[in-house]
Motif scaffolding. Structure first.
Motif, PDB file in Angstrom:
ATOM      1  N   ASN A 108     -36.109  53.931 -42.312  1.00 30.80           N
ATOM      2  CA  ASN A 108     -35.084  54.805 -43.262  1.00 30.80           C
ATOM      3  C   ASN A 108     -33.738  54.614 -42.769  1.00 30.80           C
ATOM      4  O   ASN A 108     -32.816  55.193 -43.185  1.00 30.80           O
ATOM      5  CB  ASN A 108     -35.543  56.326 -43.029  1.00 30.80           C
ATOM      6  N   LEU A 109     -33.700  53.680 -41.968  1.00 31.76           N
ATOM      7  CA  LEU A 109     -32.250  53.212 -41.418  1.00 31.76           C
ATOM      8  C   LEU A 109     -31.710  52.494 -42.338  1.00 31.76           C
ATOM      9  O   LEU A 109     -32.141  51.741 -42.847  1.00 31.76           O
ATOM     10  CB  LEU A 109     -32.332  52.386 -40.090  1.00 31.76           C
ATOM     11  N   PRO A 110     -30.066  52.859 -43.085  1.00 34.72           N
ATOM     12  CA  PRO A 110     -29.515  52.244 -43.663  1.00 34.72           C
ATOM     13  C   PRO A 110     -29.090  50.815 -43.294  1.00 34.72           C
ATOM     14  O   PRO A 110     -29.094  50.705 -41.922  1.00 34.72           O
ATOM     15  CB  PRO A 110     -28.100  52.975 -43.775  1.00 34.72           C
ATOM     16  N   LEU A 111     -29.259  49.735 -44.188  1.00 30.38           N
ATOM     17  CA  LEU A 111     -29.245  48.439 -43.652  1.00 30.38           C
ATOM     18  C   LEU A 111     -27.624  48.091 -42.901  1.00 30.38           C
ATOM     19  O   LEU A 111     -27.484  47.427 -42.080  1.00 30.38           O
ATOM     20  CB  LEU A 111     -29.128  47.441 -44.709  1.00 30.38           C
ATOM     21  N   LYS A 112     -26.720  49.116 -43.542  1.00 29.23           N
ATOM     22  CA  LYS A 112     -25.291  48.852 -42.919  1.00 29.23           C
ATOM     23  C   LYS A 112     -25.366  49.306 -41.398  1.00 29.23           C
ATOM     24  O   LYS A 112     -24.681  48.845 -40.567  1.00 29.23           O
ATOM     25  CB  LYS A 112     -24.553  49.709 -43.624  1.00 29.23           C
ATOM     26  N   GLU A 113     -25.992  50.282 -41.055  1.00 30.23           N
ATOM     27  CA  GLU A 113     -26.262  50.900 -39.581  1.00 30.23           C
ATOM     28  C   GLU A 113     -26.967  49.800 -38.823  1.00 30.23           C
ATOM     29  O   GLU A 113     -26.652  49.558 -37.713  1.00 30.23           O
ATOM     30  CB  GLU A 113     -26.788  52.198 -39.611  1.00 30.23           C
ATOM     31  N   ILE A 114     -28.035  49.036 -39.456  1.00 39.68           N
ATOM     32  CA  ILE A 114     -28.842  48.207 -38.634  1.00 39.68           C
ATOM     33  C   ILE A 114     -28.074  46.973 -38.314  1.00 39.68           C
ATOM     34  O   ILE A 114     -27.864  46.541 -37.149  1.00 39.68           O
ATOM     35  CB  ILE A 114     -30.027  47.770 -39.432  1.00 39.68           C
ATOM     36  N   LYS A 115     -27.006  46.476 -39.249  1.00 41.52           N
ATOM     37  CA  LYS A 115     -26.344  45.380 -39.120  1.00 41.52           C
ATOM     38  C   LYS A 115     -25.016  45.816 -38.022  1.00 41.52           C
ATOM     39  O   LYS A 115     -24.592  44.754 -37.600  1.00 41.52           O
ATOM     40  CB  LYS A 115     -25.665  44.804 -40.368  1.00 41.52           C
ATOM     41  N   SER A 116     -24.421  46.932 -38.061  1.00 42.25           N
ATOM     42  CA  SER A 116     -23.477  47.354 -37.280  1.00 42.25           C
ATOM     43  C   SER A 116     -23.543  48.212 -36.089  1.00 42.25           C
ATOM     44  O   SER A 116     -22.746  48.407 -35.441  1.00 42.25           O
ATOM     45  CB  SER A 116     -22.258  48.079 -38.212  1.00 42.25           C
ATOM     46  N   GLU A 117     -24.896  48.055 -35.680  1.00 44.40           N
ATOM     47  CA  GLU A 117     -25.264  48.841 -34.444  1.00 44.40           C
ATOM     48  C   GLU A 117     -24.448  48.140 -33.250  1.00 44.40           C
ATOM     49  O   GLU A 117     -24.391  46.991 -32.883  1.00 44.40           O
ATOM     50  CB  GLU A 117     -26.682  48.649 -34.195  1.00 44.40           C
ATOM     51  N   THR A 118     -23.923  49.091 -32.206  1.00 48.48           N
ATOM     52  CA  THR A 118     -23.121  48.623 -31.180  1.00 48.48           C
ATOM     53  C   THR A 118     -23.995  48.864 -29.943  1.00 48.48           C
ATOM     54  O   THR A 118     -23.580  48.065 -28.955  1.00 48.48           O
ATOM     55  CB  THR A 118     -21.944  49.603 -31.129  1.00 48.48           C
TER      56      THR A 118
END
Length: 271
Positions: free
Chosen positions: A210-220
């Motif tokens: 359910n995680l947005p792709l943007k969040e997956i790619k920008s995880e810090t």
């Protein structure tokens, strides 16, 4: 049926099948063999019966293998009903999922997986389940699970490596609902080990989240970043959107319940 009812002796002294007319015996080419001049052979009827018998046992073995692999694959029996036959194949993502299965050998050879992402309830798990069931019918070994189950299973084990290697051995591994598991250092360590071992096995991986792709790619966060980078390394992202199928099903059940309850109330008044 007695043998004399199915065979007859020809003018050459050989037995012939009355049904197909083919010889059931033949002469040895060099006259005799250990004192015998003829030997048995299969007529068309015998060959057909043999082929049918072989097909029966092959089909039985196939059904038993698929049944055994299916019981291993899923934790819930309802998932066995998640099939392309029961799905809306006009859906673009479902169509791509079917093409993934139809091109499985190429996907496997090139280590190509999928990342199905999108809002809650849009059918991501269902899509993955359809892929699993179709491949299971093709005698491909599949395991569909989630990290909460994996972490619970692995916690009491002395040898965690054996469990992780077992997950890596399936021809296809499906991890459902990435992101709902605990965020402890221990849990993230297990998740990384499973993902990393899977990548090193060279076998495809499918993830739903359910995680947005943007969040997956920008995880810090470093521990999560390491996990997500490996997932994106081998899984092609596919967005699964639309209205929530869970809400639609719940609404349909509620309307059904209202109809039944109102009908029962009417029957009580009639009495």
């Amino acid at each position: 049926m007695r043998e004399e009812d199915t065979v007859c002796v020809g003018s050459d002294g050989l037995q012939y099948c009355k049904a197909c007319g083919e010889a059931k015996e033949a002469f040895f080419p060099k006259g005799d063999f250990m004192g015998m001049k003829k030997h048995s052979r299969q007529c068309a009827c015998d060959r057909k019966a043999y082929e049918e018998e072989q097909k029966y046992f092959k089909d039985k073995e196939h059904r038993e293998l698929v049944s055994r692999n299916t019981s291993i694959c899923f934790d819930e029996s309802r998932m066995e009903e998640w099939t392309f036959e029961n799905a809306d194949m006009s859906d673009a993502v479902m169509h791509k999922a079917k093409k993934y299965v139809d091109n499985w050998e190429k996907m496997k050879r090139n280590h190509i997986g999928c990342l199905f992402w999108g809002p809650v309830g849009t059918g991501k798990s269902y899509v993955a389940g359809c892929i699993a069931n179709d491949l299971l019918k093709r005698e491909v070994t599949v395991k569909m699970t989630n990290f909460n189950t994996i972490i619970d299973d692995i916690f009491p084990l002395a040898d965690k490596t054996e469990y992780i290697n077992a997950l890596a051995s399936y021809q296809l591994l499906i991890i459902d609902d990435l992101g709902v598991e605990r965020n402890s250092e221990y849990a993230l360590g297990i998740i990384f080990s499973v993902i990393d071992r899977r990548i090193r096995s060279g076998r495809p991986l499918i993830i739903t989240t359910n995680l947005p792709l943007k969040e997956i790619k920008s995880e810090t966060m470093l521990d999560k970043r390491r996990i997500y980078d490996r997932i994106l390394e081998m899984c092609t992202p596919m967005y699964v959107g639309g209205t929530s199928k869970r809400e639609a099903i719940a609404s349909m059940k509620m309307e059904k319940a209202k109809t039944l309850l109102n009908a029962n109330r009417g029957e009580e008044k009639c009495e």
